[in-house]
Design an enzyme around this catalytic site. Sequence first.
Site, PDB file in Angstrom:
ATOM      1  N   LYS A   1      35.139  43.402  40.902  1.00  0.00           N
ATOM      2  CA  LYS A   1      36.429  43.842  40.374  1.00  0.00           C
ATOM      3  C   LYS A   1      37.189  44.685  41.387  1.00  0.00           C
ATOM      4  CE  LYS A   1      36.336  42.347  36.083  1.00  0.00           C
ATOM      5  NZ  LYS A   1      36.634  43.161  34.970  1.00  0.00           N
TER       6      LYS A   1
ATOM      7  N   LYS B   1      39.535  36.028  40.951  1.00  0.00           N
ATOM      8  CA  LYS B   1      39.159  36.101  39.531  1.00  0.00           C
ATOM      9  C   LYS B   1      40.419  36.246  38.694  1.00  0.00           C
ATOM     10  CE  LYS B   1      36.431  38.072  35.961  1.00  0.00           C
ATOM     11  NZ  LYS B   1      37.583  38.339  35.103  1.00  0.00           N
TER      12      LYS B   1
ATOM     13  N   ASP C   1      63.017  15.041  35.828  1.00  0.00           N
ATOM     14  CA  ASP C   1      63.571  15.007  34.466  1.00  0.00           C
ATOM     15  C   ASP C   1      64.243  13.668  34.174  1.00  0.00           C
ATOM     16  OD1 ASP C   1      62.740  17.415  33.590  1.00  0.00           O
ATOM     17  OD2 ASP C   1      64.560  18.506  34.152  1.00  0.00           O
TER      18      ASP C   1
ATOM     19  N   CYS D   1      37.057  62.875  10.868  1.00  0.00           N
ATOM     20  CA  CYS D   1      37.655  63.144   9.564  1.00  0.00           C
ATOM     21  C   CYS D   1      36.545  62.948   8.536  1.00  0.00           C
ATOM     22  CB  CYS D   1      38.786  62.140   9.331  1.00  0.00           C
ATOM     23  SG  CYS D   1      39.152  61.869   7.600  1.00  0.00           S
TER      24      CYS D   1
ATOM     25  N   ASP E   1      63.213  18.891  40.597  1.00  0.00           N
ATOM     26  CA  ASP E   1      62.969  18.953  39.158  1.00  0.00           C
ATOM     27  C   ASP E   1      63.914  17.997  38.425  1.00  0.00           C
ATOM     28  OD1 ASP E   1      61.165  20.853  39.769  1.00  0.00           O
ATOM     29  OD2 ASP E   1      62.203  22.533  38.788  1.00  0.00           O
ATOM     30  N   ALA E   2      65.158  17.936  38.925  1.00  0.00           N
ATOM     31  CA  ALA E   2      66.161  17.094  38.255  1.00  0.00           C
ATOM     32  C   ALA E   2      65.754  15.624  38.330  1.00  0.00           C
ATOM     33  CB  ALA E   2      67.525  17.301  38.908  1.00  0.00           C
ATOM     34  N   ALA E   3      65.227  15.212  39.492  1.00  0.00           N
ATOM     35  CA  ALA E   3      64.816  13.811  39.642  1.00  0.00           C
ATOM     36  C   ALA E   3      63.643  13.506  38.703  1.00  0.00           C
ATOM     37  CB  ALA E   3      64.420  13.543  41.095  1.00  0.00           C
TER      38      ALA E   3
ATOM     39  N   ASP F   1      42.765  36.535  35.420  1.00  0.00           N
ATOM     40  CA  ASP F   1      42.625  37.290  34.185  1.00  0.00           C
ATOM     41  C   ASP F   1      43.374  36.537  33.092  1.00  0.00           C
ATOM     42  OD1 ASP F   1      41.669  39.343  32.781  1.00  0.00           O
ATOM     43  OD2 ASP F   1      43.216  40.777  33.354  1.00  0.00           O
TER      44      ASP F   1
ATOM     45  N   SER G   1      29.810  33.854  30.892  1.00  0.00           N
ATOM     46  CA  SER G   1      30.756  34.849  31.400  1.00  0.00           C
ATOM     47  C   SER G   1      30.130  35.443  32.662  1.00  0.00           C
ATOM     48  CB  SER G   1      31.020  35.914  30.347  1.00  0.00           C
ATOM     49  OG  SER G   1      29.805  36.372  29.826  1.00  0.00           O
ATOM     50  N   LEU G   2      30.795  36.374  33.277  1.00  0.00           N
ATOM     51  CA  LEU G   2      30.305  36.879  34.561  1.00  0.00           C
ATOM     52  C   LEU G   2      29.906  38.341  34.461  1.00  0.00           C
ATOM     53  CD1 LEU G   2      33.114  35.357  36.794  1.00  0.00           C
ATOM     54  CD2 LEU G   2      30.729  34.634  36.763  1.00  0.00           C
TER      55      LEU G   2
ATOM     56  N   LYS H   1      29.998  33.020  44.205  1.00  0.00           N
ATOM     57  CA  LYS H   1      29.036  32.112  43.561  1.00  0.00           C
ATOM     58  C   LYS H   1      28.119  31.525  44.634  1.00  0.00           C
ATOM     59  CE  LYS H   1      32.179  30.813  39.909  1.00  0.00           C
ATOM     60  NZ  LYS H   1      33.164  29.853  39.420  1.00  0.00           N
TER      61      LYS H   1
ATOM     62  N   CYS I   1      42.592  66.135   8.868  1.00  0.00           N
ATOM     63  CA  CYS I   1      42.905  64.772   9.310  1.00  0.00           C
ATOM     64  C   CYS I   1      44.425  64.548   9.226  1.00  0.00           C
ATOM     65  CB  CYS I   1      42.173  63.774   8.413  1.00  0.00           C
ATOM     66  SG  CYS I   1      42.685  62.064   8.663  1.00  0.00           S
TER      67      CYS I   1
ATOM     68  N   CYS J   1      39.987  58.075   3.186  1.00  0.00           N
ATOM     69  CA  CYS J   1      41.028  58.186   4.226  1.00  0.00           C
ATOM     70  C   CYS J   1      41.634  56.807   4.496  1.00  0.00           C
ATOM     71  CB  CYS J   1      40.414  58.735   5.506  1.00  0.00           C
ATOM     72  SG  CYS J   1      41.580  58.785   6.877  1.00  0.00           S
TER      73      CYS J   1
ATOM     74  N   GLU K   1      36.073  33.101  45.222  1.00  0.00           N
ATOM     75  CA  GLU K   1      37.245  32.655  44.457  1.00  0.00           C
ATOM     76  C   GLU K   1      37.995  33.843  43.889  1.00  0.00           C
ATOM     77  OE1 GLU K   1      35.386  30.454  41.277  1.00  0.00           O
ATOM     78  OE2 GLU K   1      34.322  29.159  42.668  1.00  0.00           O
TER      79      GLU K   1
ATOM     80  N   TYR L   1      37.484  26.123  37.820  1.00  0.00           N
ATOM     81  CA  TYR L   1      36.508  26.765  38.707  1.00  0.00           C
ATOM     82  C   TYR L   1      35.076  26.291  38.507  1.00  0.00           C
ATOM     83  CZ  TYR L   1      36.050  29.754  34.570  1.00  0.00           C
ATOM     84  OH  TYR L   1      35.886  30.214  33.291  1.00  0.00           O
TER      85      TYR L   1
ATOM     86  N   GLU M   1      40.409  28.637  33.858  1.00  0.00           N
ATOM     87  CA  GLU M   1      41.035  29.810  33.262  1.00  0.00           C
ATOM     88  C   GLU M   1      42.514  29.506  33.066  1.00  0.00           C
ATOM     89  OE1 GLU M   1      38.836  32.353  32.907  1.00  0.00           O
ATOM     90  OE2 GLU M   1      40.078  34.121  32.488  1.00  0.00           O
TER      91      GLU M   1
ATOM     92  N   CYS N   1      44.769  61.780   6.102  1.00  0.00           N
ATOM     93  CA  CYS N   1      44.412  62.031   4.697  1.00  0.00           C
ATOM     94  C   CYS N   1      44.241  63.524   4.399  1.00  0.00           C
ATOM     95  CB  CYS N   1      43.150  61.273   4.322  1.00  0.00           C
ATOM     96  SG  CYS N   1      41.654  61.980   5.027  1.00  0.00           S
TER      97      CYS N   1
HETATM   98  C1  9MJ Z   1      37.809  33.300  36.850  1.00  0.00           C
HETATM   99  N1  9MJ Z   1      37.992  33.930  35.714  1.00  0.00           N
HETATM  100  O1  9MJ Z   1      38.705  33.224  37.665  1.00  0.00           O
HETATM  101  C2  9MJ Z   1      34.542  31.998  36.748  1.00  0.00           C
HETATM  102  N2  9MJ Z   1      36.537  32.704  37.087  1.00  0.00           N
HETATM  103  O2  9MJ Z   1      32.328  31.005  36.676  1.00  0.00           O
HETATM  104  C3  9MJ Z   1      36.102  32.074  38.216  1.00  0.00           C
HETATM  105  N3  9MJ Z   1      35.549  32.648  36.185  1.00  0.00           N
HETATM  106  C4  9MJ Z   1      33.280  31.705  36.104  1.00  0.00           C
HETATM  107  N4  9MJ Z   1      34.864  31.638  38.009  1.00  0.00           N
HETATM  108  C5  9MJ Z   1      31.282  30.918  35.822  1.00  0.00           C
HETATM  109  N5  9MJ Z   1      36.819  31.931  39.353  1.00  0.00           N
HETATM  110  C6  9MJ Z   1      31.601  31.587  34.687  1.00  0.00           C
HETATM  111  C7  9MJ Z   1      32.891  32.082  34.859  1.00  0.00           C
END
Ligand code: 9MJ
Length: 671
Positions: free
Chosen positions: A317, A118, A39, A427, A35-37, A120, A84-85, A293, A409, A433, A116, A228, A176, A412
């Site tokens: 999940k 997932k 920087d 309430c 990291d120092a190099a 958050d 979204s998924l 996928k 309540c 309220c 893959e 992704y 993400e 109120c």
């Molecule tokens: C996440 N959140 O890690 C997707 N995601 O693909 C991965 N989200 C995604 N793929 C299509 N690994 C819509 C969302």
Amino acid sequence: MKIPQDILNKVEKLRHELNENNYHYYVLDDPKISDAAWDKMFQELKAIELEYPDLVTPDSPTQRIGAKPLKSFSEVQHEIPMLSLDNAFTDEDVTDFDERVRDRLGETESVQYSCEPKLDGLAVSLRYENGKFVQGSTRGDGMTGENITTNLRTLQMVPLQLRGKDYPAVLEVRGEVYMPKAGFLALNKNAEEKGEKIFANPRNAAAGSLRQLDPNITASRPLSIFCYGVGKVEGKKLPDKHSEILACLKTWGLPISSDTTVVDGIEKCLAYHQKMQAKREKLAYEIDGVVYKVNSIKEQEELGFVSRAPRWAIAHKFPAEQAHTVIESVEFQVGRTGALTPVARLKPVSVGGVTVSNATLHNMDEVRRKQIHMGDEVIIQRAGDVIPEVVSVVASHHAKKEIHLPAHCPVCHSTVEQIEGEAIARCTGGLFCPAQRKESIKHFASRRAMDIEGLGDKLVDQLVEAKLITNAADLFDLSLEQLADLERMAEKSAQNLLDALEKSKKTTLARFLYSLGIREVGEATAKNLAKSYGDLQPLFSATEETLQDIEDIGPVVAKHIVAFFAEEHNHKVIDKLIKAGIHWPKVTVAHKTQALTGQTFVLTGTLSTLTREEAKEKLENLGAKVAGSVSAKTSYVVAGVDAGSKLKKAKEMEVTVLDEDEFLKLLKTHS
Ligand code: 9MJ
């Protein structure tokens, strides 16, 4: 001033070295220097650029930070929607998903999947034009996001210039942004020491850090990104497998999770889920599941998507995380519609790395069913983003105390009533309220409603308590002086809020309807109402019967809508809001029967003038349904070049087949 050639060479060399070392560090996870190099080289480059300002280019590694704070984020339209998924919680959900995929593809053998982790965090899109990073945006509602380019530039692992030469002229990368566990803990520790607000979890911390108007704050936060997928791509054909596209992204310098893998068949996906669950604790970042996928892009296109989620992917999940603790007391919170929710105050406990001190008990039926008392030792659980809940009692102690629904309540003091057969007690204070007033104003201001930036929960509490506002319409009467006089409010923030209020006036009918907080009217219902009625006025006189003609509106929702518009007070607030300048573009009312309503089309092969998505959209706009496989319900099969098994099946079943010319003629006749 002429810049000496050796300086030009030096600058180019330093930039190249800095970028290459970032690539080794962040993308290959194989640092070449300390990291120092790094920087030292960075400081050297900065010094030269200070001496020769003409040398500074936007993609120089020194130009990630220091940009001025923005007034507000502009909007970005996603040409290709950010999906979204859908979620799967059990192995059965996953095998059902695989079955649906194989059914639609007409495939009896196993399907190849990309697996893959997932993450958050917060989904973003990065746009590169001729290899240069030109725009970064949030997902927003999938169609429109916020422009957070300057914030995303501060992430060292987001390349400002793609590596190599073979990247497409336009490349949108989806990924993400997340906050690694260690960074999250350090950030919260620091905030706690300074008496500042701490974040509930790494997801909120990542989202909060990215949605800062001042990029220097974002720069100070430990954020990271994994990519992704892709959105818009122009000027080059990418490989026909998802996994190979990810490999391309990696060579162009974009970080991909090293835990991504390709498997054949759904059984191996389930094994991947188990493997990742065992590895979860050891990972440097939080994951809340894994994603499968369909790996073939051609098959992905054939499967398409429903509303906002692709049919070719699913998030599997992990089960919720649990912990033991003790209920110290119970309080009742009053929501927007007056609903009283019992909330357990707990002896603080860490659940999956997050300290939890409150958990919902949902309602009194649940309290009785689970036989929960104050003083009980309980199991609580936290799943992703939702509020932790009490699952069950482990041990009840002698000192236990019954939990009683209050007769009045807690805010109120109006009577609390519980309608026979309903689990929820409310309430009866209505907008008298303060709790209900506060919550309805918070809802009005929230992101998916009127999206009033900077009007957070605390500020609404303050404004209501100071009696500056009693309803949402009063917000638009606030003056700079009134706001600046509030505690913890500087003149600048007060002006920002006034600007945000002004900006929020330009909205859509659907958002406005949603923001009114009519009971049971969520975003989807608000959209359907807007589409069907076209304007606000006709809704005032809608009856329960006519409302029930609309998609997803049943007798209960219809009753709530009619009751809402029967209330004099609500009309006063709406009138005031419209007078304050809230407006929306005209909505074209959807016709119930369109030219192709009731007809089902199946698309197969490649069309020369339209992509499959475009053809589908055109058909759906005319009221037709587009299905994935030929069945007795199919009205037409549209066959492009290289049509395969579906065309064969159509002929066997004697379904009308249209070639591209005939199809285009049909579209033209009905448009
Ligand atoms: C996440 N959140 O890690 C997707 N995601 O693909 C991965 N989200 C995604 N793929 C299509 N690994 C819509 C969302």
